[in-house]
Design a protein around this motif. Sequence first.
Motif, PDB file in Angstrom:
ATOM      1  N   LEU A  70      15.076  47.885  23.020  1.00 42.03           N
ATOM      2  CA  LEU A  70      15.177  49.249  23.530  1.00 42.03           C
ATOM      3  C   LEU A  70      13.922  49.698  24.261  1.00 42.03           C
ATOM      4  CD1 LEU A  70      17.027  51.030  20.589  1.00 42.03           C
ATOM      5  CD2 LEU A  70      17.917  50.498  22.865  1.00 42.03           C
ATOM      6  N   SER A  71      12.848  48.957  24.108  1.00 45.61           N
ATOM      7  CA  SER A  71      11.626  49.308  24.838  1.00 45.61           C
ATOM      8  C   SER A  71      11.819  49.165  26.355  1.00 45.61           C
ATOM      9  CB  SER A  71      10.452  48.436  24.378  1.00 45.61           C
ATOM     10  OG  SER A  71      10.641  47.098  24.786  1.00 45.61           O
ATOM     11  N   LEU A  72      12.838  48.437  26.775  1.00 46.05           N
ATOM     12  CA  LEU A  72      13.120  48.325  28.211  1.00 46.05           C
ATOM     13  C   LEU A  72      13.518  49.671  28.811  1.00 46.05           C
ATOM     14  CD1 LEU A  72      15.078  44.961  28.395  1.00 46.05           C
ATOM     15  CD2 LEU A  72      12.773  45.416  29.201  1.00 46.05           C
ATOM     16  N   ARG A  73      14.023  50.575  27.983  1.00 48.58           N
ATOM     17  CA  ARG A  73      14.424  51.897  28.492  1.00 48.58           C
ATOM     18  C   ARG A  73      13.219  52.690  28.994  1.00 48.58           C
ATOM     19  NH1 ARG A  73      18.479  55.032  24.939  1.00 48.58           N
ATOM     20  NH2 ARG A  73      20.181  54.550  26.331  1.00 48.58           N
ATOM     21  N   ARG A  74      12.040  52.400  28.439  1.00 49.95           N
ATOM     22  CA  ARG A  74      10.828  53.118  28.836  1.00 49.95           C
ATOM     23  C   ARG A  74      10.177  52.523  30.078  1.00 49.95           C
ATOM     24  NH1 ARG A  74       9.956  52.858  23.084  1.00 49.95           N
ATOM     25  NH2 ARG A  74       8.604  51.095  23.459  1.00 49.95           N
ATOM     26  N   LEU A  75      10.768  51.480  30.607  1.00 50.50           N
ATOM     27  CA  LEU A  75      10.219  50.803  31.784  1.00 50.50           C
ATOM     28  C   LEU A  75      10.287  51.741  32.997  1.00 50.50           C
ATOM     29  CD1 LEU A  75       9.123  48.038  32.717  1.00 50.50           C
ATOM     30  CD2 LEU A  75      11.458  47.476  33.340  1.00 50.50           C
TER      31      LEU A  75
ATOM     32  N   HIS B  84      14.470  43.425  40.348  1.00 51.19           N
ATOM     33  CA  HIS B  84      13.575  42.304  40.027  1.00 51.19           C
ATOM     34  C   HIS B  84      12.631  42.676  38.898  1.00 51.19           C
ATOM     35  CE1 HIS B  84      10.068  39.663  40.463  1.00 51.19           C
ATOM     36  NE2 HIS B  84      11.005  38.748  40.693  1.00 51.19           N
ATOM     37  N   THR B  85      12.102  43.882  38.929  1.00 50.62           N
ATOM     38  CA  THR B  85      11.214  44.341  37.860  1.00 50.62           C
ATOM     39  C   THR B  85      11.943  44.383  36.524  1.00 50.62           C
ATOM     40  OG1 THR B  85       9.983  45.682  39.460  1.00 50.62           O
ATOM     41  CG2 THR B  85       9.708  46.230  37.134  1.00 50.62           C
ATOM     42  N   LEU B  86      13.133  44.916  36.524  1.00 49.36           N
ATOM     43  CA  LEU B  86      13.933  44.986  35.298  1.00 49.36           C
ATOM     44  C   LEU B  86      14.293  43.592  34.801  1.00 49.36           C
ATOM     45  CD1 LEU B  86      15.380  46.646  33.180  1.00 49.36           C
ATOM     46  CD2 LEU B  86      17.349  46.754  34.712  1.00 49.36           C
ATOM     47  N   ALA B  87      14.666  42.694  35.701  1.00 51.55           N
ATOM     48  CA  ALA B  87      15.034  41.329  35.297  1.00 51.55           C
ATOM     49  C   ALA B  87      13.836  40.592  34.709  1.00 51.55           C
ATOM     50  CB  ALA B  87      15.585  40.566  36.495  1.00 51.55           C
ATOM     51  N   THR B  88      12.667  40.758  35.315  1.00 51.42           N
ATOM     52  CA  THR B  88      11.460  40.117  34.798  1.00 51.42           C
ATOM     53  C   THR B  88      11.110  40.639  33.410  1.00 51.42           C
ATOM     54  OG1 THR B  88      10.638  39.857  37.056  1.00 51.42           O
ATOM     55  CG2 THR B  88       9.032  39.650  35.287  1.00 51.42           C
ATOM     56  N   ALA B  89      11.210  41.944  33.231  1.00 48.17           N
ATOM     57  CA  ALA B  89      10.931  42.538  31.923  1.00 48.17           C
ATOM     58  C   ALA B  89      11.963  42.101  30.890  1.00 48.17           C
ATOM     59  CB  ALA B  89      10.904  44.059  32.036  1.00 48.17           C
ATOM     60  N   ALA B  90      13.213  41.969  31.287  1.00 45.57           N
ATOM     61  CA  ALA B  90      14.266  41.552  30.360  1.00 45.57           C
ATOM     62  C   ALA B  90      14.048  40.109  29.905  1.00 45.57           C
ATOM     63  CB  ALA B  90      15.641  41.701  31.007  1.00 45.57           C
ATOM     64  N   VAL B  91      13.664  39.232  30.821  1.00 50.98           N
ATOM     65  CA  VAL B  91      13.404  37.840  30.447  1.00 50.98           C
ATOM     66  C   VAL B  91      12.210  37.756  29.502  1.00 50.98           C
ATOM     67  CG1 VAL B  91      12.632  35.606  31.357  1.00 50.98           C
ATOM     68  CG2 VAL B  91      14.483  36.823  32.476  1.00 50.98           C
ATOM     69  N   ALA B  92      11.169  38.526  29.762  1.00 50.42           N
ATOM     70  CA  ALA B  92      10.013  38.549  28.864  1.00 50.42           C
ATOM     71  C   ALA B  92      10.409  39.073  27.489  1.00 50.42           C
ATOM     72  CB  ALA B  92       8.898  39.399  29.458  1.00 50.42           C
ATOM     73  N   ASN B  93      11.267  40.082  27.470  1.00 51.12           N
ATOM     74  CA  ASN B  93      11.736  40.649  26.206  1.00 51.12           C
ATOM     75  C   ASN B  93      12.574  39.630  25.436  1.00 51.12           C
ATOM     76  OD1 ASN B  93      13.416  42.331  24.341  1.00 51.12           O
ATOM     77  ND2 ASN B  93      12.181  43.940  25.290  1.00 51.12           N
ATOM     78  N   ILE B  94      13.409  38.903  26.104  1.00 47.49           N
ATOM     79  CA  ILE B  94      14.234  37.873  25.468  1.00 47.49           C
ATOM     80  C   ILE B  94      13.345  36.789  24.861  1.00 47.49           C
ATOM     81  CG2 ILE B  94      15.860  35.987  25.948  1.00 47.49           C
ATOM     82  CD1 ILE B  94      17.162  37.908  28.010  1.00 47.49           C
ATOM     83  N   LYS B  95      12.333  36.366  25.601  1.00 46.72           N
ATOM     84  CA  LYS B  95      11.424  35.340  25.083  1.00 46.72           C
ATOM     85  C   LYS B  95      10.676  35.837  23.854  1.00 46.72           C
ATOM     86  CE  LYS B  95      10.746  32.920  29.445  1.00 46.72           C
ATOM     87  NZ  LYS B  95       9.802  32.562  30.513  1.00 46.72           N
ATOM     88  N   THR B  96      10.246  37.094  23.870  1.00 45.97           N
ATOM     89  CA  THR B  96       9.564  37.676  22.716  1.00 45.97           C
ATOM     90  C   THR B  96      10.499  37.729  21.515  1.00 45.97           C
ATOM     91  OG1 THR B  96       8.178  39.017  24.155  1.00 45.97           O
ATOM     92  CG2 THR B  96       8.341  39.705  21.868  1.00 45.97           C
ATOM     93  N   ASN B  97      11.720  38.178  21.721  1.00 46.96           N
ATOM     94  CA  ASN B  97      12.684  38.259  20.626  1.00 46.96           C
ATOM     95  C   ASN B  97      12.989  36.878  20.049  1.00 46.96           C
ATOM     96  OD1 ASN B  97      12.888  41.016  20.604  1.00 46.96           O
ATOM     97  ND2 ASN B  97      14.761  41.077  21.817  1.00 46.96           N
ATOM     98  N   LEU B  98      13.128  35.876  20.909  1.00 51.51           N
ATOM     99  CA  LEU B  98      13.381  34.517  20.418  1.00 51.51           C
ATOM    100  C   LEU B  98      12.207  33.991  19.606  1.00 51.51           C
ATOM    101  CD1 LEU B  98      15.175  32.832  23.444  1.00 51.51           C
ATOM    102  CD2 LEU B  98      16.120  33.281  21.186  1.00 51.51           C
TER     103      LEU B  98
END
Length: 82
Positions: free
Chosen positions: A74-79, A13-27
């Motif tokens: 790639l910042s998700l790797r540091r999560l 859940h933590t990874l999925a939440t961070a991934a969605v936030a990252n996708i929104k930032t990238n968009l």
Amino acid sequence: LLDGDIRGLVRAHTLATAAVANIKTNLALAFGYNAVLIPVAAGALYPLLGLVISPMLAAAAMSLSSLSMIGNSLSLRRLKLE
């Protein structure tokens, strides 16, 4: 999730939440970049300022934009998932 540990759900859940936030930032970054620089590359500033950007520089800027998005992803790797 496959090892039977319930804490895996929290990590997922933590990874999925961070991934969605990252996708929104990238968009948002991609939309902002394209909304500003595509008209500039097309010559929208020429009538006002006489500024023209060569297609080679526009292509380099687009490549740098893509690299920045990859770096942001790639910042998700540091999560910390522990």
